[in-house]
Design an enzyme around this catalytic site. Structure first.
Site, short mmCIF file in Angstrom:
data_model
loop_
_atom_site.label_atom_id
_atom_site.label_comp_id
_atom_site.label_asym_id
_atom_site.label_seq_id
_atom_site.Cartn_x
_atom_site.Cartn_y
_atom_site.Cartn_z
N ARG A 245 7.65 6.00 2.99
CA ARG A 245 6.54 6.90 2.46
C ARG A 245 5.24 5.92 2.83
O ARG A 245 4.00 6.41 2.88
CB ARG A 245 6.58 6.55 0.88
CG ARG A 245 5.42 7.45 0.28
CD ARG A 245 5.63 7.59 -1.21
NE ARG A 245 4.44 8.40 -1.90
CZ ARG A 245 3.39 8.08 -2.01
NH1 ARG A 245 2.82 7.06 -1.35
NH2 ARG A 245 2.72 8.96 -2.44
N ILE B 15 0.08 -1.07 -3.53
CA ILE B 15 0.85 -0.52 -4.65
C ILE B 15 1.83 0.33 -4.26
O ILE B 15 1.87 1.80 -4.41
CB ILE B 15 -0.01 0.02 -5.81
CG1 ILE B 15 -1.32 -0.72 -5.93
CG2 ILE B 15 0.73 0.48 -7.03
CD1 ILE B 15 -2.22 0.20 -6.81
N PRO B 16 2.81 0.07 -3.35
CA PRO B 16 3.75 1.05 -2.81
C PRO B 16 4.76 1.54 -3.86
O PRO B 16 5.09 0.92 -4.86
CB PRO B 16 4.83 -0.01 -2.08
CG PRO B 16 3.97 -1.29 -1.83
CD PRO B 16 3.22 -1.33 -2.82
N HIS B 17 5.00 2.72 -3.58
CA HIS B 17 5.87 3.53 -4.50
C HIS B 17 6.47 4.75 -3.82
O HIS B 17 5.90 5.18 -2.72
CB HIS B 17 5.20 4.11 -5.67
CG HIS B 17 3.91 4.84 -5.42
ND1 HIS B 17 2.82 4.14 -5.24
CD2 HIS B 17 3.37 6.20 -5.30
CE1 HIS B 17 1.60 5.25 -4.73
NE2 HIS B 17 2.38 6.31 -5.04
N THR B 18 7.54 5.47 -4.10
CA THR B 18 8.08 6.39 -3.61
C THR B 18 8.39 7.55 -4.65
O THR B 18 8.07 7.24 -5.65
CB THR B 18 9.32 5.75 -2.58
OG1 THR B 18 9.43 7.24 -1.92
CG2 THR B 18 10.42 5.60 -3.36
#
Length: 159
Positions: free
Chosen positions: A52, A70-73
């Site tokens: 992502r 601010i990594p997220h998936t």
């Protein structure tokens, strides 16, 4: 050993300071492994968050020049809510949010593992509010312990 401090989103088991990694993927995989170890995410979370990040970068350069990410998936990778945090000894390169070419040297990562899209949006808004507050970020950059980090975040309604 420091006393365990936990609020709703942060656990001492996935908060680290003064860490070193060779690149973005290494730090993302490290946090993903820790989130997996505490039972917060599925074993596929690491691959999903790295994939992502390639398509939807999360790096931000703040007013003072400090880089955060601010990594997220997708929420289907999450078993229970948790946010991993890492303060890096030496920044690693992330692509700037909403840019195909710009990069930012990131010193702080907030890795979101939240079960709903609404929670992700709410947390992103709270974190963006913190990042926009220059005096709060100056204080934030002086934090070096898990207890101080959790207290700081809790006092600001993040967690």
């Amino acid at each position: 050993m420091e006393k365990t401090r936990i609020n709703h989103f942060f656990s001492d088991q996935v908060i680290d300071f003064n860490q070193s990694f060779p690149d973005r993927n290494a730090v993302l995989q490290s946090v993903a492994n820790r989130l997996t170890d505490v039972g917060a995410v599925k074993p596929t979370f690491g691959d999903a968050i790295i994939a992502r990040e390639k398509t939807y970068p999360t790096g931000l350069k703040l007013n003072d020049g400090v880089g955060v990410a601010i990594p997220h998936t997708d929420a289907d990778q999450v078993l229970h809510d948790q946010i991993g945090f890492v303060a890096l000894k030496k920044p690693v390169t992330f692509r700037q949010m909403a840019s195909a070419t710009e990069v930012v040297e990131v010193s702080y990562l907030f890795v979101l593992a939240l079960k709903t899209a609404h929670q992700q949006l709410d947390m992103l808004q709270k974190l963006m509010g913190l990042f926009a507050d220059d005096s709060a970020m100056a204080a934030f950059q002086r934090i070096t312990t898990v207890a101080s980090f959790v207290d700081f975040m809790t006092e600001r309604g993040i967690g």
